[in-house]
Design a protein around this motif. Structure first.
Motif, short mmCIF file in Angstrom:
data_model
loop_
_atom_site.label_atom_id
_atom_site.label_comp_id
_atom_site.label_asym_id
_atom_site.label_seq_id
_atom_site.Cartn_x
_atom_site.Cartn_y
_atom_site.Cartn_z
N PHE A 69 0.84 -1.21 0.00
CA PHE A 69 0.00 0.00 0.00
C PHE A 69 0.87 1.25 0.00
O PHE A 69 0.58 2.22 -0.72
N TYR A 70 1.92 1.24 0.79
CA TYR A 70 2.85 2.37 0.84
C TYR A 70 3.37 2.69 -0.56
O TYR A 70 3.33 3.85 -1.01
N LYS A 71 3.82 1.68 -1.25
CA LYS A 71 4.34 1.88 -2.61
C LYS A 71 3.25 2.34 -3.57
O LYS A 71 3.42 3.31 -4.30
N GLN A 72 2.11 1.65 -3.54
CA GLN A 72 1.03 1.95 -4.49
C GLN A 72 0.47 3.35 -4.30
O GLN A 72 0.22 4.08 -5.26
N PHE A 73 0.29 3.76 -3.04
CA PHE A 73 -0.30 5.06 -2.79
C PHE A 73 0.65 6.19 -3.22
O PHE A 73 0.22 7.20 -3.78
N ILE A 74 1.93 6.02 -2.98
CA ILE A 74 2.90 7.02 -3.43
C ILE A 74 2.92 7.10 -4.95
O ILE A 74 2.95 8.18 -5.54
N THR A 75 2.88 5.96 -5.59
CA THR A 75 2.97 5.91 -7.05
C THR A 75 1.72 6.45 -7.72
O THR A 75 1.80 7.14 -8.75
N ASP A 76 0.54 6.16 -7.15
CA ASP A 76 -0.71 6.41 -7.86
C ASP A 76 -1.60 7.52 -7.30
O ASP A 76 -2.60 7.87 -7.92
N SER A 77 -1.30 8.07 -6.13
CA SER A 77 -2.26 8.98 -5.49
C SER A 77 -2.56 10.22 -6.31
O SER A 77 -3.66 10.76 -6.25
N PHE A 78 -1.59 10.68 -7.10
CA PHE A 78 -1.85 11.87 -7.92
C PHE A 78 -2.51 11.52 -9.25
O PHE A 78 -3.53 12.09 -9.62
N LYS A 79 -1.97 10.53 -9.95
CA LYS A 79 -2.41 10.29 -11.32
C LYS A 79 -3.61 9.37 -11.44
O LYS A 79 -4.30 9.38 -12.47
N ASN A 80 -3.92 8.58 -10.40
CA ASN A 80 -5.01 7.60 -10.52
C ASN A 80 -6.19 7.91 -9.62
O ASN A 80 -6.98 7.03 -9.29
N SER A 81 -6.33 9.16 -9.21
CA SER A 81 -7.49 9.55 -8.42
C SER A 81 -7.90 10.97 -8.78
O SER A 81 -7.12 11.74 -9.34
N GLN A 82 -9.14 11.29 -8.47
CA GLN A 82 -9.69 12.61 -8.75
C GLN A 82 -10.08 13.29 -7.44
O GLN A 82 -10.21 12.64 -6.40
N ALA A 83 -10.26 14.59 -7.50
CA ALA A 83 -10.65 15.34 -6.31
C ALA A 83 -11.96 14.79 -5.75
O ALA A 83 -12.89 14.49 -6.48
N GLY A 84 -11.99 14.60 -4.45
CA GLY A 84 -13.20 14.13 -3.79
C GLY A 84 -13.32 12.63 -3.66
O GLY A 84 -14.17 12.14 -2.91
N GLU A 85 -12.50 11.86 -4.38
CA GLU A 85 -12.56 10.40 -4.28
C GLU A 85 -11.97 9.93 -2.95
O GLU A 85 -11.04 10.53 -2.41
#
Length: 404
Positions: A69-85
């Motif tokens: 989760f640590y790796k995935q969230f750092i890698t994807d939190s900007f590009k794979n989510s939208q505001a409010g999700e």
């Protein structure tokens, strides 16, 4: 290389647990080569491998899931989510307080030039706190705060102009990490950290199909295909060659006549005719070779499942031995096979245990915490319950006696 990883309030983890690759000062001896890796001029020495033992449902896999989760969230939190999700994080649910508190994760690692300490606190709605520190790989080097973010307040190091610009222009969403955002804008330190993470693979054997698909795609490289074939041949799997045709994998075996004379090769559909152990061994071949070639990290859940103990032993030995691991690759894995504890592979600080307390929370501790000789029979002592982390098996016979 990884120095430490800490996690709090995630899945079965309630209180902070810490997994460390920093070697202790204990005098250790093993029967196989197992040299430490020195971090620059820091005086810190690191382990090349570590194993986690524990009963079923004790939380071994959850320690690895926390790192994933640590790796995935750092890698994807900007590009794979939208505001409010919402953020897909599951906290410890067996406590009325922690269920509504954020999960916390932090890793300390080095790229050879600097040692970074980066972490965050995250709830399902937002990144609550985030921090990044670094120091040079030199003795007595001071740790420098690059940024510290809490709610709507973020302090940034004066020399980090791009980070400050992102903060000033309010370009960091509350459900995304500043580090992830900065990497998308090519901020040097953030890019370096994400590259370090991309060179760290976390593999779960429950994801057999994903492992298989990743293995196949590297066979287009003829050199790598030959090395993977050799890796399989040395394991005495009976495979002479591996061929990829129309995205299908074919293994070739020797055919003999009744007098034992070699006739020709016979082809088999790999994932239909080969054993589950062979398929798993093949699926792990590229991550292992890549890690050892390039000094990367590989984290494997249940490495020993479906594989013969001698094969697992040789894989671990490849990482421990500096002659086959000259660039400081690291292996972290979970296992049940206690044969490895008696194989002379590990120092005490390489062996970790998980067990759950009376409230269902996972605890993690090292064999180095026990006052035992390095020559002690670790396997026997572990199975006898001297280190904990073994199942408390009840009287199963009562299940059958009750129906008589």
């Amino acid at each position: 290389m990884i120095l430490e990883f800490c996690a709090t309030n995630y899945l079965s983890i309630k209180d902070e647990l810490k997994l460390s690759f920093v070697a202790t000062s204990l005098k250790e001896s093993t029967s196989e080569p197992n040299k430490l890796f020195d971090v620059g001029d820091t005086g810190i020495s690191l382990l090349r491998s570590a194993v986690i033992y524990g009963a079923n449902a004790s939380g071994k896999s959850n320690v690895l899931k926390a790192f994933a989760f640590y790796k995935q969230f750092i890698t994807d939190s900007f590009k794979n989510s939208q505001a409010g999700e919402t953020i897909d994080v599951e906290t410890f649910r067996l406590n009325a307080t922690t269920v509504s508190e954020p999960a916390t994760m932090e890793a300390t690692f080095t790229d050879g030039e600097f040692i970074y300490r980066y972490g965050f606190e995250v709830s399902s709605n937002a990144v609550e706190v985030e921090w990044l520190y670094k120091r040079a790989c030199k003795k007595r080097a001071k740790e420098v705060e690059l940024f510290y973010r809490e709610a709507d307040n973020t302090s940034v190091h004066p020399k980090s102009s791009l980070l400050q610009e992102l903060v000033n222009k309010k370009m960091v969403r509350n459900n995304a990490l500043l580090l992830s955002t900065a990497a998308q804008f090519n901020e040097t330190t953030a890019v370096s950290i994400l590259q370090w993470l991309s060179n760290t693979q976390v593999l779960f054997c429950s994801e057999d199909e994903l492992l298989w698909q990743n293995a196949i795609k590297y066979l287009d490289d003829e050199v790598m295909r030959q090395r993977i074939t050799d890796f399989a041949r040395y394991a005495d799997l009976g495979i002479e060659s591996i061929v990829k045709t129309d995205n299908r994998l074919v293994s070739q075996h020797r055919q003999y006549d009744d007098e034992g004379r070699e006739m020709n090769n016979v082809s088999f559909a790999f994932n239909r005719n080969e054993s589950e152990g062979t398929i798993k061994y093949f699926s792990l071949a590229y991550p292992i070779i890549d890690a050892l070639d390039n000094g990367k990290r590989v984290v494997i859940d249940e490495l020993d499942s479906k594989l013969h103990p001698l094969l697992v032993r040789r894989i671990v030995a490849l990482f421990n031995d500096p002659s086959t691991n000259p660039k400081g690759a690291q292996l972290l894995f979970t296992a049940h096979d206690t044969f490895l504890l008696s194989a002379g592979l590990f120092r005490r600080d390489q062996v970790w245990f998980t067990q759950k307390n009376n409230f269902g929370a996972t605890e993690l501790y090292s064999l180095a915490e026990y006052k035992v000789r390095s020559s002690s029979p670790f396997e026997k002592d572990y199975l006898q319950g001297k280190y904990g982390a073994t199942p408390l098996i009840g009287d199963m016979e009562n299940v059958f006696n009750s129906v008589k």
